[in-house]
Design a protein around this motif. Structure first.
Motif, PDB file in Angstrom:
ATOM      1  N   ARG A 148     -25.055  17.639   4.134  1.00  0.00           N
ATOM      2  CA  ARG A 148     -24.744  18.374   2.908  1.00  0.00           C
ATOM      3  C   ARG A 148     -23.317  18.074   2.482  1.00  0.00           C
ATOM      4  O   ARG A 148     -22.405  18.030   3.313  1.00  0.00           O
ATOM      5  CB  ARG A 148     -24.907  19.879   3.112  1.00  0.00           C
ATOM      6  CG  ARG A 148     -26.322  20.328   3.390  1.00  0.00           C
ATOM      7  CD  ARG A 148     -26.473  21.846   3.214  1.00  0.00           C
ATOM      8  NE  ARG A 148     -25.460  22.588   3.948  1.00  0.00           N
ATOM      9  CZ  ARG A 148     -25.556  22.941   5.218  1.00  0.00           C
ATOM     10  NH1 ARG A 148     -26.627  22.589   5.915  1.00  0.00           N
ATOM     11  NH2 ARG A 148     -24.598  23.633   5.804  1.00  0.00           N
ATOM     12  N   HIS A 199     -25.558  16.378  -2.152  1.00  0.00           N
ATOM     13  CA  HIS A 199     -26.677  16.528  -1.210  1.00  0.00           C
ATOM     14  C   HIS A 199     -26.716  17.949  -0.669  1.00  0.00           C
ATOM     15  O   HIS A 199     -25.652  18.523  -0.392  1.00  0.00           O
ATOM     16  CB  HIS A 199     -26.516  15.552  -0.047  1.00  0.00           C
ATOM     17  CG  HIS A 199     -26.922  14.152  -0.357  1.00  0.00           C
ATOM     18  ND1 HIS A 199     -26.957  13.157   0.599  1.00  0.00           N
ATOM     19  CD2 HIS A 199     -27.328  13.566  -1.511  1.00  0.00           C
ATOM     20  CE1 HIS A 199     -27.347  12.022   0.060  1.00  0.00           C
ATOM     21  NE2 HIS A 199     -27.553  12.244  -1.232  1.00  0.00           N
ATOM     22  N   PRO A 200     -27.924  18.486  -0.513  1.00  0.00           N
ATOM     23  CA  PRO A 200     -29.212  17.852  -0.748  1.00  0.00           C
ATOM     24  C   PRO A 200     -29.515  17.695  -2.237  1.00  0.00           C
ATOM     25  O   PRO A 200     -28.964  18.420  -3.071  1.00  0.00           O
ATOM     26  CB  PRO A 200     -30.200  18.806  -0.088  1.00  0.00           C
ATOM     27  CG  PRO A 200     -29.526  20.135  -0.134  1.00  0.00           C
ATOM     28  CD  PRO A 200     -28.067  19.853   0.049  1.00  0.00           C
ATOM     29  N   THR A 260     -30.517  25.761   1.227  1.00  0.00           N
ATOM     30  CA  THR A 260     -29.560  24.651   1.118  1.00  0.00           C
ATOM     31  C   THR A 260     -29.160  24.385  -0.333  1.00  0.00           C
ATOM     32  O   THR A 260     -28.325  23.523  -0.593  1.00  0.00           O
ATOM     33  CB  THR A 260     -30.137  23.361   1.723  1.00  0.00           C
ATOM     34  OG1 THR A 260     -31.271  22.916   0.948  1.00  0.00           O
ATOM     35  CG2 THR A 260     -30.556  23.572   3.166  1.00  0.00           C
ATOM     36  N   PRO A 299     -30.530  22.898  -3.237  1.00  0.00           N
ATOM     37  CA  PRO A 299     -30.565  21.507  -3.689  1.00  0.00           C
ATOM     38  C   PRO A 299     -30.283  21.309  -5.178  1.00  0.00           C
ATOM     39  O   PRO A 299     -29.900  20.213  -5.589  1.00  0.00           O
ATOM     40  CB  PRO A 299     -31.990  21.057  -3.347  1.00  0.00           C
ATOM     41  CG  PRO A 299     -32.782  22.326  -3.294  1.00  0.00           C
ATOM     42  CD  PRO A 299     -31.848  23.349  -2.755  1.00  0.00           C
ATOM     43  N   ARG A 347     -22.826  20.108  -6.081  1.00  0.00           N
ATOM     44  CA  ARG A 347     -21.646  20.396  -5.279  1.00  0.00           C
ATOM     45  C   ARG A 347     -20.432  19.581  -5.715  1.00  0.00           C
ATOM     46  O   ARG A 347     -19.298  19.924  -5.388  1.00  0.00           O
ATOM     47  CB  ARG A 347     -21.955  20.108  -3.809  1.00  0.00           C
ATOM     48  CG  ARG A 347     -22.906  21.115  -3.169  1.00  0.00           C
ATOM     49  CD  ARG A 347     -23.541  20.537  -1.907  1.00  0.00           C
ATOM     50  NE  ARG A 347     -24.028  21.553  -0.984  1.00  0.00           N
ATOM     51  CZ  ARG A 347     -25.202  22.157  -1.093  1.00  0.00           C
ATOM     52  NH1 ARG A 347     -26.013  21.844  -2.107  1.00  0.00           N
ATOM     53  NH2 ARG A 347     -25.576  23.055  -0.189  1.00  0.00           N
ATOM     54  N   GLU A 377     -20.044  19.091   4.333  1.00  0.00           N
ATOM     55  CA  GLU A 377     -20.032  20.499   4.709  1.00  0.00           C
ATOM     56  C   GLU A 377     -20.282  20.693   6.211  1.00  0.00           C
ATOM     57  O   GLU A 377     -21.097  19.990   6.823  1.00  0.00           O
ATOM     58  CB  GLU A 377     -21.096  21.262   3.923  1.00  0.00           C
ATOM     59  CG  GLU A 377     -20.816  21.373   2.435  1.00  0.00           C
ATOM     60  CD  GLU A 377     -21.874  22.181   1.702  1.00  0.00           C
ATOM     61  OE1 GLU A 377     -22.748  22.773   2.372  1.00  0.00           O
ATOM     62  OE2 GLU A 377     -21.839  22.215   0.459  1.00  0.00           O
TER      63      GLU A 377
END
Length: 485
Positions: free
Chosen positions: A155, A174-175, A202, A204, A208, A456
């Motif tokens: 991630r 990612h993801p 997570t 997606p 990010r 991360e």
């Protein structure tokens, strides 16, 4: 007329007036905003009646529309779905246009933009089928693929910029997800996919690279602290500064230690260059307190911290706390406490140093063209600010070169090419592994690419993570892709 009837007549007149005003406001003032709402099904049906423009990278579509025989006539497809998911975003009949370029440039892609007014009129008069405009991006396909592959199943995010123009060369988060799952004409499948994606812990669908929860930058932010010190005129790259094993902070019983055992040099002293090379916490904590909170915040702002940017997607502003006491300032100077950034912001810092101290406005759109390839819009490079002087930028470049040549960033070395960089290992939550960072640019004597990488929770290295070990090799792969290595 008696009093009750007069009052009733007045009330009825007021109600009719309110109705007239509200309907007029909706029909004339709010009409465009209501029509442009992505979930407006009537607008979506009208948009599906004509071909939506393509989103292109290197002349090849990463989002396009193909004809169908059902009611909607066009199906949005994504040939390399997950690779570009946060760049394209999605276009869905059920959920509208969202995320990425699909959402940010919906008016152009759908053909409803005011920039296309005369073309729409021309198409109506000539009987030509109306289509949306196509959007060509600045993305370097090789850099995007390299970033995606190097980040792998970890991630995090990768951003690469052209330092001299602000063009975004890679934007990976990612993801990822496949936007085609949301563009299907099977409503049940789309709703199921939407629920699954939004329920995924997570996240997606969060980009990010430019949005979501911001990150502490860790030691990558020591570059900003060094910039503030050099700009003050009180320090040079060879200034001798304190670098003890532990820095005694004022106003608190908590101290600031290094990430390694011992001091940063003989007699607890080090140079500014060597402090950056080995990422000496105590030296930079002391330096931050010498610079002062006001100048520290001002320097961060010159690099773009706090700016509300559109690339064209909205970028969450990075931040430095408005109030800092001395211990908090020392922690902020090493990229901890409440300093929070996007990977794009960290890439902008490196890009500014690479560009003689000039911050260029980052942008993702190279040009917009009509269906007959007429250029409708072609954004030009734009200077955002002068972060540091050219002399300070040159000094920072030399300092960052030592990080890669002999310091914590050796894993970013590229054979035959000088690389400038800075690693970071950011603590963010008790009991969790640190985030791993790297930022830098290459070639350092003629920069073509600036990059920022965050992984991360230490990625696959977990608690053993460090920016030089985890993030630097990813940055190296991206820089090599841009430079053709």
């Amino acid at each position: 007329m008696n009093s009750p009837i007069r009052r009733l007549s007045t009330l009825v007149a007021m109600l009719f007036t309110a109705l007239l005003v509200s309907t007029t406001y909706i029909q004339f003032v709010q009409a465009k905003s209501l029509q442009d709402r992505p979930e407006n099904r009537r607008t979506l049906l009208a948009n599906y009646a004509r071909e939506r423009g393509q989103i292109l990278v290197g002349g090849k579509p990463i989002a396009k529309s193909t004809g169908t025989k059902d009611e909607l006539k066009w199906l949005r497809t994504y040939p390399q779905g997950e690779l570009y998911s946060h760049v394209t975003g999605y276009y869905s009949f059920t959920y509208g246009a969202g995320g990425g370029v699909e959402g940010a440039e919906n008016d152009l892609l759908s053909g409803s933009s005011d920039k296309l007014f005369y073309r729409r009129v021309s198409d109506i008069l000539t009987g030509k089928e109306q289509t949306g405009a196509s959007v060509e991006l600045t993305i370097n396909a090789k850099a995007q693929a390299a970033a995606d592959k190097a980040l792998g199943d970890q991630r995090g995010a990768v951003v690469a910029l052209d330092p001299t123009t602000g063009e975004i060369l890679a934007l990976v988060s990612h993801p990822a997800y496949d936007p085609s799952r949301l563009s299907s004409h099977d409503t049940d499948k789309v709703v199921a996919a939407w629920k699954q994606l939004n329920a995924d812990p997570t996240r997606p669908m969060v980009d990010r690279a430019i949005a979501g929860n911001l990150y502490p930058p860790g030691s990558t932010f020591k570059v900003v602290t060094a910039a503030a010190a050099l700009e003050s005129g009180k320090f040079t790259e060879e200034s001798s500064i304190p670098g003890p094993a532990v820095l005694d902070l004022p106003q608190t019983d908590d101290d600031l230690p290094n990430d390694f055992k011992g001091s940063c040099g003989a007699n607890n002293r080090t140079t500014l260059t060597h402090a950056l090379e080995i990422s000496c916490n105590t030296a930079f904590g002391w330096l931050g307190m010498q610079v002062g909170a006001d100048d520290f915040r001002a320097q961060a702002a010159k690099f773009g911290m706090g700016d509300r940017l559109q690339v064209p997607m909205s970028v969450t502003p990075s931040s430095v706390p408005a109030e800092l006491n001395q211990p908090q300032l020392a922690q902020s100077a090493i990229g901890q406490y409440d300093v929070r950034v996007t990977p794009l912001q960290v890439a902008m810092i490196s890009a500014a140093i690479a560009n003689n101290g000039v911050v260029m406005r980052p942008h993702l759109v190279k040009k917009v063209t009509s269906s007959d390839l007429e250029v409708i819009d072609e954004p030009q490079p734009e200077q955002l600010s002068q972060a540091v002087s050219a002399d300070t930028a040159a000094a920072l470049t030399r300092m960052m070169e030592t990080v890669v040549k002999s310091g914590t960033g050796r894993a970013a070395q590229i054979s035959g090419i000088d690389v400038a960089g800075k690693t970071g290992t950011a603590q963010h939550q008790k009991g969790k592994p640190p985030h791993a960072w790297f930022t830098g640019f290459a070639p350092s004597n003629d920069p073509k690419v600036a990059v920022a990488v965050v992984v991360e929770d230490g990625g696959n290295a977990g608690n053993e993570a460090a920016g030089g070990r985890v993030a630097a090799p990813i940055a190296k792969a991206v820089m090599e892709a841009v430079l053709g290595q």
